[in-house]
Design a protein around this motif. Sequence first.
Motif, mmCIF file in Angstrom:
data_model
loop_
_atom_site.group_PDB
_atom_site.id
_atom_site.type_symbol
_atom_site.label_atom_id
_atom_site.label_comp_id
_atom_site.label_asym_id
_atom_site.label_seq_id
_atom_site.Cartn_x
_atom_site.Cartn_y
_atom_site.Cartn_z
ATOM 1 N N GLN A 157 -6.103 12.252 5.841
ATOM 2 C CA GLN A 157 -5.264 10.220 5.487
ATOM 3 C C GLN A 157 -4.350 10.468 4.242
ATOM 4 O O GLN A 157 -5.011 10.795 2.989
ATOM 5 N N THR A 167 -2.422 7.742 1.653
ATOM 6 C CA THR A 167 -2.095 6.395 0.943
ATOM 7 C C THR A 167 -0.882 6.129 0.037
ATOM 8 O O THR A 167 -1.394 7.013 -0.599
ATOM 9 N N ARG A 214 -5.383 -3.637 4.077
ATOM 10 C CA ARG A 214 -4.843 -2.321 4.076
ATOM 11 C C ARG A 214 -4.391 -1.955 5.554
ATOM 12 O O ARG A 214 -4.709 -3.152 6.235
ATOM 13 N N VAL A 222 -3.081 -0.156 8.505
ATOM 14 C CA VAL A 222 -3.363 1.227 8.834
ATOM 15 C C VAL A 222 -2.419 1.745 9.729
ATOM 16 O O VAL A 222 -2.350 0.835 11.015
ATOM 17 N N ASP A 274 -2.492 4.576 13.070
ATOM 18 C CA ASP A 274 -3.347 5.769 13.260
ATOM 19 C C ASP A 274 -2.376 6.890 13.339
ATOM 20 O O ASP A 274 -1.563 6.912 14.070
ATOM 21 N N ILE A 287 -2.350 4.515 5.548
ATOM 22 C CA ILE A 287 -2.722 3.781 5.176
ATOM 23 C C ILE A 287 -1.633 2.748 3.582
ATOM 24 O O ILE A 287 -1.522 3.486 3.129
ATOM 25 N N THR A 316 -1.756 0.060 0.885
ATOM 26 C CA THR A 316 -2.726 -0.720 0.098
ATOM 27 C C THR A 316 -2.192 -1.745 -0.650
ATOM 28 O O THR A 316 -1.180 -1.830 -0.838
#
Length: 338
Positions: free
Chosen positions: A132, A134, A185, A187, A189, A204, A206
């Motif tokens: 992932q 971020t 968050r 997200v 995918d 992701i 934030t």
Amino acid sequence: MGKDYYDELGLTRSATDIDIKKAYRKLALKYHPDKNETAAASTKFAAVAEAYDVLSNAKNKGFYDLYGEEGLKQGVSDGKGGRRGGFYKFSTSPTLVFDQFFGTNNPYAALSEISESFEAMTATPKLKRGKQKTFDITVSLEDIFYGCIKKVPHTKKILTASGTFETQDRILTLDIKPGCKDGTRFVFDNEGNEAPHTEPGPVIYTLSTQKHPSFKRKGADLVYTAIVPLVKALSGTTLEIKTLDDRILSIPITEIVQQGSNKLIVGEGLPKGDGSKGDMLVVFDLLFPASLSDSQKMLLNAAFFLPPKPTAEQADAVKTFGVAFKDQLKGWSAGYKK
């Protein structure tokens, strides 16, 4: 004629160890007393347990294949006046055989475990999940107040089967609702980098709120620090606060203000998800003068020591002082702001 253990399991003498296990599994589940309460089922359950107990043991099976049940249990003549065999007796309960085979006495639990094992063997292998990625997205307090749409550029790397990299440039859209909380968050995918035999991981973002010159955020509430000169804290004033939506709040302060004290203004915070708003908390920070002249100190003392019921002479002195102080041309209050 003795028992035919192969026939009890529905097998022939050419059956392998795997065939014996499969046959016992099927029949034991079918005739288990918890699933089939008839007397015939109980008898059959015991019979297949004994058959499996014999045929699953290499020594017992070998002797049975040569001499049958009677030779296995009672023995046969060795031609020298002695006997061979006669060493087996089915002394184990059918339920214990079932428990040792399945690891449970519950036929329904055994069926469930078999089903799960079969699904695991036949299921399509899951792809390895990619890492992932971020990132932080910082927005102004005004953006949080009104809500906004943020579009961020994103580059996705793709590792091909030949070992080369390709890139895809795209725009990701963040729909930031009014009053959106810090730490929210967003997200996306499968927007992570791709590689053979790997499922792309998520990307992701934030949310965090930028520092604001006037307010601090505390959930849906706003905190405003009002710097108030000492004289205004004692004598009263009116605060004028510019809100995030460009209104001016006029807040009268009529009581003496203490350092660090606060005043709550209901409904002047950030939007909440239910259509209401948080509150604004005004925290008072007093501004003290850097120094005082002797005359100023004397006048302060005069104010604090003024009797609750002054005499006529004292009242005349206060009146005279007030006229001199407030005189529009010569009074020292003219032009005073702080």
